[in-house]
Design an enzyme around this catalytic site. Structure first.
Site, short mmCIF file in Angstrom:
data_model
loop_
_atom_site.label_atom_id
_atom_site.label_comp_id
_atom_site.label_asym_id
_atom_site.label_seq_id
_atom_site.Cartn_x
_atom_site.Cartn_y
_atom_site.Cartn_z
N GLN A 164 -1.07 -10.08 -7.11
CA GLN A 164 0.03 -9.70 -6.42
C GLN A 164 0.97 -9.45 -6.76
OE1 GLN A 164 -0.38 -7.81 -3.23
NE2 GLN A 164 1.31 -7.64 -3.77
N ALA A 185 3.79 -5.49 -1.41
CA ALA A 185 4.10 -6.35 -1.55
C ALA A 185 4.44 -8.05 -1.71
CB ALA A 185 3.09 -7.42 -0.13
N SER A 190 1.58 -10.79 0.61
CA SER A 190 0.24 -10.05 1.17
C SER A 190 -1.10 -10.43 1.85
CB SER A 190 -0.38 -9.00 -0.20
OG SER A 190 -1.67 -8.72 -0.12
N HIS A 192 -3.72 -8.70 1.46
CA HIS A 192 -4.88 -9.04 0.81
C HIS A 192 -5.15 -10.24 0.39
CE1 HIS A 192 -5.77 -5.33 1.20
NE2 HIS A 192 -4.18 -4.93 1.43
N ASP A 199 -8.06 -1.80 1.93
CA ASP A 199 -8.01 -0.67 2.12
C ASP A 199 -9.00 0.73 2.14
OD1 ASP A 199 -5.51 -1.41 1.82
OD2 ASP A 199 -4.77 -1.80 0.20
N GLU A 248 0.41 2.54 7.10
CA GLU A 248 -0.41 2.53 5.69
C GLU A 248 -1.65 2.80 6.84
OE1 GLU A 248 1.01 -0.50 2.35
OE2 GLU A 248 -0.52 -1.12 3.68
N HIS A 251 -4.66 0.31 5.78
CA HIS A 251 -5.34 -0.47 5.72
C HIS A 251 -5.08 -1.52 6.52
CE1 HIS A 251 -3.57 -4.69 3.96
NE2 HIS A 251 -3.09 -5.53 5.40
ZN LIG Z 1 -3.68 -3.14 1.68
#
Ligand SMILES: [Zn+2]
Length: 276
Positions: A164, A185, A190, A192, A199, A248, A251
């Protein structure tokens, strides 16, 4: 004798009047069966059995619940030496990570697996992974979609802090810090990194992560069905002020079925659900 019975008669009268004209609030039907018109009044009517007044008692419960949740958010984080809020409940499936709440830079989920779903690329990659519970839920979601002729593709799941950081720094070098911070992010911020996000895209938008995905049949199906498998569309179009991130539609974030259902039905964000 006459005087005595006269006094007795008066006492009897007083007694009867007290009985007839006694306050009736305790037996008043208004309290137990509030109608829309009298409902507002009934709230201010003193009553020992307030649990029979649905709206007031529910409101109280909600306030209590909210207070509990606010406390919970404070309880699940601490402030580090740089003044940053660091979350402590890193392994909680309801962990809240956003621009105000950071994961520790060394946090790596210890139950990462690769979900058995369709990806946009072949071979192993760190970003194919999700935490076990989320991975299993994603498999169910993809299977249910396919049964309805909806072909979703997984693009990117778990992302380490260092990865990231690389993505953010690259973007910041190209577009400047502010622009990067809007779309990518900041490391530690994030979802993630939690291993609970994926995603998702589809063929008709070239497997891209684009807002156009939200208008595809796949994107619409995802929006309407993700909660049944414990996922939410984390960054909604009309919630940018609250989430801090642009829309988003691709996401999805795993929060478990119970939370996902409530978040979907009340059309709220995870922040609002947790009382932030
Ligand atoms: Zn994402």
């Amino acid at each position: 004798m006459k005087k005595r019975s006269f006094i007795f008669a008066i006492l009897l009268c007083v007694f009867i009047s007290i009985f007839i004209f006694r306050p009736r609030s305790e037996s008043s039907p208004v309290i137990n069966n509030p109608s829309p018109d009298t409902f507002g009044d009934s709230i201010t009517t003193p009553s020992e059995d307030e649990s029979n007044i649905p709206s007031e008692s529910n409101a109280d419960e909600e306030v209590e619940e909210e207070e509990k949740e606010v406390d919970l958010l404070e309880e699940t984080s601490h402030i580090d030496d740089d003044g940053k809020v660091i979350v402590d409940n890193t392994d909680d499936i309801l962990v809240l990570v956003n621009k105000n709440r950071n994961l520790p830079s060394d946090y790596v989920p210890d139950d990462l697996v690769v979900p058995n779903v369709r990806f946009t690329f072949e071979g192993f990659d760190e970003k194919k992974q999700m935490r076990k519970e989320a991975a299993e839920a994603l498999e169910e979601l993809f299977k249910a979609a396919e049964e309805e002729g909806i072909y979703l593709f997984a693009v990117s799941g778990y992302r380490s802090y260092n990865r990231q950081k690389y993505l953010f720094d690259t973007r910041a070098a190209r577009d400047g810090f502010e622009e990067a911070n809007k779309l990518t992010a900041y490391p530690g911020q994030s979802e993630h990194q939690t291993g609970l996000a994926m995603d998702v895209s589809c063929q008709s938008v070239g497997f891209d992560l684009t807002q156009k995905f939200g208008q595809t049949v796949e994107g619409i199906w995802l929006k309407e069905n993700a909660h049944k498998f414990g996922f939410i569309i984390r960054y909604q179009e009309d919630k940018v002020d609250i989430t801090g991130y642009s829309y988003e539609p691709w996401h999805i974030r795993y929060v478990g079925k119970e939370a996902a259902k409530e978040i979907y039905e009340r059309n709220i964000t995870l922040e609002e659900y947790l009382g932030a």
